[in-house]
Design a protein around this motif. Structure first.
Motif, mmCIF file in Angstrom:
data_model
loop_
_atom_site.group_PDB
_atom_site.id
_atom_site.type_symbol
_atom_site.label_atom_id
_atom_site.label_comp_id
_atom_site.label_asym_id
_atom_site.label_seq_id
_atom_site.Cartn_x
_atom_site.Cartn_y
_atom_site.Cartn_z
ATOM 1 N N LEU A 9 11.495 -7.204 1.866
ATOM 2 C CA LEU A 9 10.188 -7.791 1.552
ATOM 3 C C LEU A 9 9.084 -7.122 2.360
ATOM 4 N N VAL A 10 9.357 -6.839 3.625
ATOM 5 C CA VAL A 10 8.375 -6.136 4.466
ATOM 6 C C VAL A 10 8.040 -4.773 3.851
ATOM 7 N N GLY A 11 9.068 -4.050 3.413
ATOM 8 C CA GLY A 11 8.836 -2.743 2.792
ATOM 9 C C GLY A 11 7.996 -2.846 1.543
ATOM 10 N N ALA A 12 8.270 -3.859 0.695
ATOM 11 C CA ALA A 12 7.498 -4.038 -0.542
ATOM 12 C C ALA A 12 6.039 -4.352 -0.245
ATOM 13 N N LEU A 13 5.801 -5.133 0.791
ATOM 14 C CA LEU A 13 4.423 -5.480 1.166
ATOM 15 C C LEU A 13 3.670 -4.264 1.696
ATOM 16 N N ILE A 14 4.367 -3.373 2.394
ATOM 17 C CA ILE A 14 3.732 -2.144 2.885
ATOM 18 C C ILE A 14 3.287 -1.270 1.710
ATOM 19 N N ILE A 15 4.154 -1.152 0.683
ATOM 20 C CA ILE A 15 3.781 -0.377 -0.505
ATOM 21 C C ILE A 15 2.570 -0.998 -1.187
ATOM 22 N N LEU A 16 2.575 -2.318 -1.321
ATOM 23 C CA LEU A 16 1.449 -3.010 -1.954
ATOM 24 C C LEU A 16 0.165 -2.784 -1.171
ATOM 25 N N ALA A 17 0.262 -2.823 0.144
ATOM 26 C CA ALA A 17 -0.923 -2.592 0.976
ATOM 27 C C ALA A 17 -1.479 -1.191 0.760
ATOM 28 N N GLY A 18 -0.582 -0.233 0.476
ATOM 29 C CA GLY A 18 -1.025 1.140 0.261
ATOM 30 C C GLY A 18 -1.920 1.310 -0.949
ATOM 31 N N LEU A 19 -1.838 0.383 -1.914
ATOM 32 C CA LEU A 19 -2.719 0.453 -3.083
ATOM 33 C C LEU A 19 -4.185 0.321 -2.700
ATOM 34 N N PHE A 20 -4.440 -0.310 -1.563
ATOM 35 C CA PHE A 20 -5.810 -0.518 -1.111
ATOM 36 C C PHE A 20 -6.232 0.545 -0.097
ATOM 37 N N MET A 21 -5.340 1.519 0.147
ATOM 38 C CA MET A 21 -5.654 2.630 1.051
ATOM 39 C C MET A 21 -5.229 3.919 0.357
ATOM 40 N N ALA A 22 -6.003 4.332 -0.615
ATOM 41 C CA ALA A 22 -5.627 5.443 -1.492
ATOM 42 C C ALA A 22 -5.264 6.714 -0.714
ATOM 43 N N TRP A 62 2.114 7.898 2.125
ATOM 44 C CA TRP A 62 2.817 7.522 3.349
ATOM 45 C C TRP A 62 3.332 6.087 3.268
ATOM 46 N N THR A 63 2.491 5.183 2.804
ATOM 47 C CA THR A 63 2.937 3.784 2.712
ATOM 48 C C THR A 63 4.053 3.644 1.679
ATOM 49 N N LEU A 64 3.997 4.448 0.613
ATOM 50 C CA LEU A 64 5.039 4.410 -0.409
ATOM 51 C C LEU A 64 6.389 4.831 0.175
ATOM 52 N N GLU A 84 3.805 2.946 -17.745
ATOM 53 C CA GLU A 84 2.993 3.770 -18.635
ATOM 54 C C GLU A 84 1.543 3.315 -18.643
ATOM 55 N N SER A 85 1.321 2.000 -18.501
ATOM 56 C CA SER A 85 -0.036 1.462 -18.569
ATOM 57 C C SER A 85 -0.684 1.317 -17.203
ATOM 58 N N TYR A 86 0.128 0.947 -16.189
ATOM 59 C CA TYR A 86 -0.474 0.598 -14.896
ATOM 60 C C TYR A 86 0.024 1.455 -13.739
ATOM 61 N N ALA A 87 0.875 2.419 -14.027
ATOM 62 C CA ALA A 87 1.325 3.433 -13.066
ATOM 63 C C ALA A 87 1.781 2.830 -11.738
ATOM 64 N N LEU A 88 1.191 3.288 -10.641
ATOM 65 C CA LEU A 88 1.653 2.931 -9.304
ATOM 66 C C LEU A 88 1.511 1.445 -9.009
ATOM 67 N N VAL A 89 0.526 0.799 -9.608
ATOM 68 C CA VAL A 89 0.352 -0.645 -9.426
ATOM 69 C C VAL A 89 1.559 -1.385 -9.988
ATOM 70 N N ALA A 90 2.021 -0.960 -11.163
ATOM 71 C CA ALA A 90 3.178 -1.597 -11.795
ATOM 72 C C ALA A 90 4.417 -1.438 -10.935
ATOM 73 N N PHE A 91 4.644 -0.244 -10.403
ATOM 74 C CA PHE A 91 5.811 -0.015 -9.555
ATOM 75 C C PHE A 91 5.782 -0.923 -8.330
#
Length: 410
Positions: free
Chosen positions: A294-307, A312-314, A371-378
């Protein structure tokens, strides 16, 4: 099937698992090596790269569709016969795919190759669980997992080289060769089935057995927890070629190198599991591993707001999630397998069906969302899968651990 429970690991007792690993390595390369090469496949067939994840989806679907038969069949005629036939069939399908002319026939052969996954999970794993004592079986599964993890480590690097230097066809030739070597190893090292251990029931009784398995709430919940733990990494393997190469501009070599920390963490987690599994109540590593994911998933999500830092966050987030899976998956698998007292071939088949159909559905839905939302969907798919574990699966695990403690099964 009843068989002696091996509690000590020696070279002699590991010969069969090692032979199984060789075939399993070939089957996993059938995904991990081919998946990055799918960009070359789609280019050769003149279709969109959006078809690339479907190679993995149909591979899993093929395994799920035949799972209902493999385990019960091995209960009745013997694990060794079914495993050897499955290994040979897989090798033949790898050669047959070399002659495909379009994406549809390619995916049909991928579907047929996927049956190799079920032969391993419904027959090979059942034999391992039967022949080894509980914690020894977990160690064997973790050791096997560590060895087969060289497939996702080497696969992306070799797959990217296939794209850049030669043809994807050579990947299937190499996989077929390894499968034949695995077949030979199993023929020599796998113990022969004893007639007294075979299930003496007609084949038409398998549906009654499956009904009993699927009516077991503990089995269903614990088995559904397995895809929740492993699907984020499977999503990474399926989508990372498109995500890293096309969306983020990685070269083939950079893509391969990006897999090393992610999949290396999976190996590290499995190694640590082998070291500590005897020291804690069975299930404790799961209660640590899933929150870690869960910690790892939250780090990836946080990376969406730090383009600027998303790459690195991914990679950091996926590395943490892989580590979490590594320290808990083998234990979770054992607890699910032993939730039912039906013959283990049938139980393993039921597990394979649930896992592979779940994996297929989630991978295809994720592909469409990607296909529609790319990295956000992942990012959101990974987070949603792990959050689901904190519902019924976590409550059921707590219940199982309490029951084991009451029976003094630590």
């Amino acid at each position: 099937m009843s068989s002696p429970q091996i509690s000590k690991l020696t070279f002699a007792t590991l010969l069969f698992p090692l032979a199984l690993v060789l075939f399993e390595f070939a089957v996993y390369l059938g995904n991990d090596l081919i998946q990055p090469a799918m960009l070359g496949v789609t280019r050769d067939f003149g279709v969109s790269s959006a078809w690339a994840p479907s190679s993995m989806s149909f591979y899993l679907l093929g395994g799920g569709c035949i799972a209902w038969l493999m385990g019960p069949l091995s209960d009745r005629i013997g694990r060794k016969k079914v495993l050897l036939a499955g290994a040979l069939f897989f090798a033949v399908m790898c050669i047959a795919i070399l002659f495909t002319q379009n994406i549809q026939s390619f995916l049909t052969l991928r579907f047929l190759q996927g049956m190799g996954l079920t032969v391993i999970s419904a027959v090979g794993y059942a034999a391992v669980q039967e022949n080894f004592e509980e914690r020894t079986a977990i160690k064997v599964m973790a050791i096997m997992g560590n060895m087969t993890l060289f497939a996702p480590l080497l696969g992306p690097l070799v797959g990217s080289l296939l794209i850049d230097q030669v043809s994807w066809h050579w990947g299937f030739i190499g996989i077929a060769f390894l499968a034949v070597l695995g077949w030979l190893g199993l023929k020599i090292a796998m113990p022969a089935d004893q007639k007294a251990n075979l299930v003496q029931k007609p084949m038409n009784s398998i549906f009654a057995d499956f009904k009993k398995v699927f009516k077991n709430k503990q089995f269903v919940v614990m088995t559904l927890a397995l895809p929740l733990a492993c699907l984020p990494i499977m999503l990474w393997i399926a989508l990372s070629p498109v995500m890293l190469v096309e969306n983020l501009g990685f070269s083939g070599m950079q893509y391969g190198l990006a897999q090393i920390p992610v999949l290396g963490a999976l190996i590290l987690g499995s190694v640590i599991l082998v070291k500590i599994v005897d020291k804690y109540p069975l299930g404790q590593t799961i209660l640590f591993g899933l929150p870690t994911m869960l910690v790892g998933a939250l780090i990836i999500l946080a990376g969406l707001f730090m383009a600027d830092y998303f790459v690195w966050t991914l990679i950091i987030g996926m590395t943490i999630m892989s580590f979490g899976e590594g320290i808990c998956f083998s234990v979770l698998y054992r607890l699910a397998m032993m939730s039912s007292d039906v013959s283990k071939g049938t139980v393993a088949s039921a597990m394979s069906m649930i896992m592979m159909f779940t994996n297929f559905i989630v991978l295809e839905l994720s592909r469409m969302l990607f296909e529609s939302y790319a990295l956000v969907a992942f990012s959101l798919c990974c987070l949603a899968l792990i959050l689901l574990w904190f519902t019924l699966p976590r409550a059921m695990l707590k219940k199982v651990m309490q029951e084991r403690q009451a029976k003094q099964q630590f």
